[in-house]
Design an enzyme around this catalytic site. Structure first.
Site, mmCIF file in Angstrom:
data_model
loop_
_atom_site.group_PDB
_atom_site.id
_atom_site.type_symbol
_atom_site.label_atom_id
_atom_site.label_comp_id
_atom_site.label_asym_id
_atom_site.label_seq_id
_atom_site.Cartn_x
_atom_site.Cartn_y
_atom_site.Cartn_z
ATOM 1 N N GLU A 263 0.998 -1.425 0.056
ATOM 2 C CA GLU A 263 0.102 -0.167 0.229
ATOM 3 C C GLU A 263 1.002 1.006 0.383
ATOM 4 O OE1 GLU A 263 -2.863 -0.229 3.516
ATOM 5 O OE2 GLU A 263 -3.514 -1.997 2.722
ATOM 6 N N HIS A 282 -8.026 1.560 2.222
ATOM 7 C CA HIS A 282 -8.087 0.851 3.534
ATOM 8 C C HIS A 282 -8.727 2.639 4.258
ATOM 9 C CE1 HIS A 282 -4.780 -0.918 6.652
ATOM 10 N NE2 HIS A 282 -6.119 -0.865 6.935
#
Length: 313
Positions: A263, A282
């Site tokens: 990420e 997220h």
């Protein structure tokens, strides 16, 4: 006493801590490792979200550290052994963002089952895919399978049951005799039986060695071809390339991913031109309300810990 906050936190909670402590609040510190290491040198408290890596190296740079507050519940970015060796208390915000995650799961399940909510660009262009999108599915009489049945899974089950889902769950850590099964009306199944039956599969397990790539090509092949998969737990539990292949080949009905092995995603990730896919950065557990609850809980607990008070969570 000094507290370092390296990622975003609700303003009111930061202000509360500033009333009692020397607080360095810089949400960009997570992306400035050298500055972060320097900042923690004389800190007694550290507050992070999921991106700050509380590694052995960072802990070594913080000889006075007494407590780490986690604005969330996953602890895979924190070296728990190194903290335990130093008697550093780690405080997650258990339960404070459960509602946000559960609502994300339900919303994603409804969108993917119905199918029509991804048609905005087509309709705006003047297309009218009414026939193609008239085969969407309702929640009633569908089966939701929860892989992991902790607090978030149980709240998700309650919301889903209100929409007419039958809920089943797999959690090897909960014995079949546990009262929670009767109390929630959720049926316990083996993982293979859950995968064979569920129209929606939602993941609620931590990333540990036994769950890494738990949903690989072999596991995905055990799911119904019209099933949808939702991962709000942790990246690394789902083999992203295998999932993309299954969606492209029509071996799976859809997926929603809020977490990823890396990420942010790299530009050459596996998901280009993959159909029936929802990707979010997220944020399943992050809403205006949950951020306030999470931040307040961690401010109270970290502040209390540094004042020598007993924990309340």
């Amino acid at each position: 006493m000094r507290i370092i906050i390296s990622e975003f936190m609700d303003t009111a909670a930061v202000t509360q801590l500033q009333n009692d402590f020397d607080v360095v609040y810089d949400p960009a510190l997570v992306d400035k490792p050298d500055e972060l290491h320097a900042a923690v040198a004389d800190a007694q408290g550290l507050i992070v979200r999921n991106r700050t890596q509380v590694s052995a190296q960072l802990l070594a740079a913080a000889p006075a550290l007494k407590v780490v507050g986690r604005l969330g519940v996953g602890l895979d970015n924190i070296d728990m052994k190194a903290c335990a060796d130093r008697d550093i208390k780690v405080i997650p915000a258990t339960g404070a963002n459960s509602r946000a995650v559960a609502e994300y799961v339900i919303a994603s399940a409804m969108m993917l089952l119905r199918g029509g909510f991804l048609s905005t660009a087509d309709v705006a262009r003047g297309d009218w895919p009414r026939a193609r999108l008239s085969e969407g599915r309702e929640c009633g009489e569908k089966i939701l399978g929860l892989v992991g049945f902790g607090g978030i899974g149980r709240l998700t089950a309650s919301l889903a049951q209100g929409l007419g889902f039958t809920v089943v769950a797999y959690d090897p850590g909960i014995p079949g005799s546990a009262p929670v099964w009767a109390e929630t009306g959720v049926r316990q199944l083996s993982l293979d039986d859950l995968l064979a039956q569920a129209h929606v599969v939602s993941l609620h397990v931590p990333l540990i060695e036994s769950t890494r790539n738990l949903f690989d090509a072999t596991t995905l092949a055990k799911m119904r071809t019209d099933a949808v998969l939702i991962n709000t737990a942790r990246g690394g539990i789902v083999d992203e390339s295998a999932l993309a292949d299954a969606l492209r080949a029509g071996r799976l009905g859809g997926a929603a991913l809020d977490v990823f092995g890396q990420e942010p995603l790299k530009t050459d990730n596996a998901f280009a031109d993959v159909p029936n896919l929802i990707l979010t950065p997220h944020i399943a557990g992050v809403t205006a309300e949950s951020n306030q609850r999470v931040s307040q809980m961690i401010a109270d607990e970290v502040g209390g810990c540094l004042k020598g008070q007993a924990p309340r969570v």
